[in-house]
Design an enzyme around this catalytic site. Structure first.
Site, PDB file in Angstrom:
ATOM      1  CE1 TYR A  87      -5.358  -5.908  -1.170  1.00  0.00           C
ATOM      2  CE2 TYR A  87      -4.238  -7.662  -2.347  1.00  0.00           C
ATOM      3  CZ  TYR A  87      -4.235  -6.684  -1.382  1.00  0.00           C
ATOM      4  OH  TYR A  87      -3.112  -6.487  -0.630  1.00  0.00           O
ATOM      5  CE1 TYR A 109      -0.334  -2.457  -0.225  1.00  0.00           C
ATOM      6  CE2 TYR A 109       1.711  -3.682  -0.452  1.00  0.00           C
ATOM      7  CZ  TYR A 109       0.402  -3.613  -0.031  1.00  0.00           C
ATOM      8  OH  TYR A 109      -0.175  -4.691   0.585  1.00  0.00           O
ATOM      9  CG  ASP A 156       8.999  -1.952   1.546  1.00  0.00           C
ATOM     10  OD1 ASP A 156       9.428  -3.084   1.238  1.00  0.00           O
ATOM     11  OD2 ASP A 156       7.788  -1.695   1.689  1.00  0.00           O
ATOM     12  CE  LYS A 195       5.018  -8.840  -2.701  1.00  0.00           C
ATOM     13  NZ  LYS A 195       4.932  -7.494  -2.101  1.00  0.00           N
TER      14      LYS A 195
HETATM   15  C1  LIG Z   1       4.150  -6.937  -0.917  1.00  0.00           C
HETATM   16  C2  LIG Z   1       4.789  -5.760  -0.274  1.00  0.00           C
HETATM   17  C3  LIG Z   1       4.715  -5.553   1.113  1.00  0.00           C
HETATM   18  C4  LIG Z   1       3.886  -6.423   2.018  1.00  0.00           C
HETATM   19  O1  LIG Z   1       4.343  -7.733   2.089  1.00  0.00           O
HETATM   20  P1  LIG Z   1       3.350  -8.890   2.603  1.00  0.00           P
HETATM   21  O2  LIG Z   1       4.235 -10.087   2.668  1.00  0.00           O
HETATM   22  O3  LIG Z   1       2.269  -8.983   1.608  1.00  0.00           O
HETATM   23  O4  LIG Z   1       2.863  -8.464   3.938  1.00  0.00           O
HETATM   24  C5  LIG Z   1       5.407  -4.487   1.652  1.00  0.00           C
HETATM   25  N1  LIG Z   1       6.140  -3.664   0.877  1.00  0.00           N
HETATM   26  C6  LIG Z   1       6.220  -3.826  -0.457  1.00  0.00           C
HETATM   27  C7  LIG Z   1       7.079  -2.903  -1.253  1.00  0.00           C
HETATM   28  C8  LIG Z   1       5.547  -4.864  -1.086  1.00  0.00           C
HETATM   29  O5  LIG Z   1       5.606  -5.005  -2.419  1.00  0.00           O
END
Ligand SMILES: *Cc1c(COP(=O)(O)O)cnc(C)c1O
Length: 436
Positions: A20, A152, A255, A284
């Site tokens: 980025y 996202y 998610d 994460k």
């Molecule tokens: C960071 C993130 C992702 C992507 O995860 P990566 O490990 O970077 O591929 C997907 N969904 C959400 C809500 C995120 O914050």
């Protein structure tokens, strides 16, 4: 050394391509050599308080002795083995632990290596489930997702296609990506009354009514649309999403890559609404940030739709590093620390302090200030007014990484009250350096 006087790069440094970032005028990156607790250690010995816990994943901070020891012990036993036809204790124990801590019904765990891949897995699962489910046959051939504006879900192609399509980061790829449907971003905040959420819910219903015969799954980041601008919204919206998905035969995917493991104040954001999705994605915080890994959890009705005589009805996905023993072992240790050391209590304290130090602050450049769990954001009217924020924080010993119009903190949960004050001071005092 002040940020502005950091040495500029020589061409050698261009071998490492940063994310980025316009590499042509990227300031010299910080050289991090280690870290302890909430602080990163820079070459030269200076420390910097990390207000972002490394893109929200290092929830225990750096160098946590128990997490480091777990990796070391596991490394001595078994660093990696494939999961095809083989199982090992860390993977089985982590699957069991995740089934235990996640909301009711999420009984089956599919591992992968990152949040984006975990989301790809969730979407494939939903599409194949709709083809193979036995309780209804009007759901076959539904190739599309329904996502939300400001969403996202990751940077891989399948994930980009369900991120907010108008937002800058992915719009370049519009012609390359499959087309999905988008409902408006929810507008009623976390504390809104049920009546105040009614318009958001009608907009979602309208989208589902129009496109139901194409839609396999509705997906959302529950309560906190993170990288799309830290939009915080109402638990009533999640309740309604659950009801609408049941009504229309659509899979509900949450998610929780960013929100999982305490970020919104509960272990999982969907607990604020008492709602279980059909599929949930975690990443994460899963490993405490110590290794990349993800888990896609499914309810049993999803899982059993893959039963059958035909090998092709099995779930056709299998990342090389799924269930990696090091990642699973450190995730187990992360969860143990989280539970034994009452992290939800720590998060509640961080939340109170974020409210106390930020919510009464104001400045003409600021449009809104929001706090949820261990997340706080100052949203400005115009992205250009954040231009100097990172350098300002750096001089106060704090690592902030604002993006767009959002200056935010998602600190490690072990951040002390004093350190959190240092972070919020770095955020607010920046505005005092701006001309009114
Ligand atoms: C960071 C993130 C992702 C992507 O995860 P990566 O490990 O970077 O591929 C997907 N969904 C959400 C809500 C995120 O914050």
């Amino acid at each position: 050394m002040p940020f502005s006087q950091m040495p500029t790069r020589d061409t050698d440094s261009l071998s490492l391509w940063h994310p980025y970032t316009q590499m042509q005028d990227m300031p010299a990156p910080l050289e991090v050599v280690g870290g302890t607790g909430a602080r990163m250690t820079l070459a030269g010995g200076e420390t910097l308080l990390d207000a972002t816990c490394s893109w929200w994943c290092m929830i225990h901070g750096y160098g946590h002795p128990r997490l480091v020891a777990a990796i070391q012990q596991q490394a001595a036993e078994l660093c990696h083995v494939m999961l095809g036809g083989i199982r090992h204790r860390p993977a089985k124990e982590l699957a069991d632990a995740l089934v235990r801590v996640t909301p009711e019904g999420l009984n089956h765990v599919f591992f992968s290596d990152s949040g984006s891949v975990g989301m790809e897995v969730a979407m494939k699962m939903a599409v194949q489930y709709q083809q193979q489910r036995k309780d209804r046959d009007d759901t076959r051939g539904r190739p599309r997702m329904l996502s939300l504006m400001k969403a996202y879900h990751g940077d891989t192609a399948g994930c980009m296609a369900v991120c907010d399509p108008e937002e800058g980061m992915h719009s370049l790829f519009a012609d390359f990506l499959p087309r999905h449907h988008f409902a408006p971003a929810p507008t009623a905040g976390f504390s809104a009354s049920r009546e105040e959420v009614a318009d958001d819910i009608s907009a979602l219903r309208a989208c589902l009514e129009t496109h139901q015969h194409e839609i396999a799954a509705l997906l959302m980041e529950p309560l906190l649309q993170a990288a799309g601008g830290l939009n915080m919204y109402s638990p009533y919206y999640l309740e309604a999403a659950r009801e609408l998905c049941d009504e229309f035969g659509i899979v509900l995917i949450f998610d929780e890559v960013a929100t999982g493991f305490g970020r919104t104040g509960k272990m999982f954001a969907c607990e604020h609404a008492n709602v279980s999705p059909d599929i949930m994605v975690l990443s994460k915080g899963l490993t405490g940030g110590y290794l990349g890994h993800a888990a896609t959890l499914a309810q049993s009705h999803i899982f059993h739709a893959f039963d059958g005589e035909d090998a092709n009805s099995a779930f056709m996905h299998g990342p090389t590093f799924m269930g990696n023993p090091l990642a699973c072992r450190v995730a187990l240790e992360s969860l143990a620390v989280f539970e034994e050391e009452n992290y939800l209590g720590k998060i509640a304290e961080l939340n109170q302090l974020l409210r106390d130090t930020l919510l009464n602050f104001s400045h003409p450049a600021i449009r809104d200030i929001r706090v949820l769990g261990a997340t706080a954001v100052i949203e400005v009217h115009d992205a250009s007014s954040l231009a100097g924020a990172q350098a300002h924080a750096r001089e106060l010993g704090v690592w902030l990484r604002p993006f767009g119009r959002w200056l935010y903190t998602m600190p490690a949960y072990i951040t002390s009250p004093q350190d959190l004050r240092q972070i919020t001071h770095a955020m607010t005092s920046y505005f005092e350096t701006l001309e009114h």
